[in-house]
Structures are given as C-alpha cells and as structure tokens.
Design a protein around this motif. Sequence first.
Motif: not given
Length: 223
Positions: A51-73
């Motif tokens: 059980p993980l939050d979506p940011f942690t699961r995808l290795g991203l910082e917990r912030r609203f303004d995430i990089d959508l290209d990085q998210l996709a990668k």
Amino acid sequence: MTSSKSGPPGSSGGISGSIAGDLEPCGACGRSVAPRALFCHACGAAQPPRPLDPFTRLGLERRFDIDLDQLAKQHAGFSRAMDPERFAARGPRQQANAKAQADALHDAYEVLRDPIRRAHALLALLGGTPVTDDEDEEIADLAARLARADDAPELDRIGLDLGQRVEACIKYLPPAFRKAQGTGSADGNALEGAARILARLERLEAMAADARARRVARTQPHP
C-alpha cells in the motif's frame, strides 16, 4: 531514495528502486525487500505491491505541480519492467505479482495525470479535508446561467467561460499547495485554501461537462 536496477537479473533497466520504510521478507528467498521495490534485488522475484500513495509508487515528489512528461516516463519505465511476460519462466505466482504491480502502477498514473484526483491525493496526504459546503456566488450565477441556456451559441459561450475558469483554478493550485507545504509541515489555513480552490475546480469541471453534453445533444439528429 536509493537507485537500483528495476528488472529481474539480466535486465539493464536503471529505474529508481526502493524507499525507506518497513522491510518485509521476499516470498521467494526471504531477503529483506523495501516498500516500493517491484522485485527482490537479491533473487529477482516479482513482489506483490505494498500500500503506497501514488506519488511514492511512481517515484515522484509529493507536490501538485509534477512534471507530466516525467510522470509518463516513470510509468512507462516501471510498467515495462513489470511486464508479466518477463516473468513467464518464473511461474504463475511471479506473473501474478508482476501483473498486480503493473495494475497498481497504472492506477497511480491515472490518479496523478488528472489534476482533480492528484489534488485530492495530495490533500489527503497532507491531512487536509475536502470542502463540501463552500458558498460561492459566482459559481451559483454560472449555474443559473447554464440552467437557462437553451441554444448552441449560448452553451458555447458558457463552455468557453467555464473552461477558462477551470484553467485558472488549475493554475492557482500549485502555489496554494506550495504555501501549505512551505514550512515543512502542512499549514492548516493554507491547506484549507487549497481545498477551497479544489472544490471550486470540481464544481466548474462538472458544469463544463454538463455544458458539453448539452451542446452535443443539440447537434445530434433527432430520429
């Protein structure tokens, strides 16, 4: 966060691996496995998702303004690593774990790619509460205007107006969340401000969807 390969032995992928947290034994070899590990780095066995939050699961910082290209990668890279076919030689249990990981990654991706769902996820992580009783005269006026609209040009005008307001809310959310997180611990008043912007965004998006549906209905031929 440490980095390690994210595929079973013999792969060459280099995707962020584990995070700090409670270790659990690998079901195949018994070695310790970190919470976000997709597979055991000792034996290569695919692990069931924790059980993980979506940011942690995808290795991203917990912030609203995430990089959508990085998210996709990130999503694409992790999903390739956990393609069940890569674990076919390891048997049905390993394939089932890989599929469960891929499904969890996809669910996290779907949350983070949508501004409203992403904002709700971050709000919950920061301990905020969604606003459900926010009185907004401007929203009420827009709702009344939409209810009265009875022709395509007026629906187009309202749809354009709503779309601009939706974009404005999305633009205001990053600084609102940054303010709430700026002190290192969530600021209650700033967090409430972000929650109110989110509530406004949801109402505007719902009205925009209604306007689009009504506009489409007026262009469809009647039987």
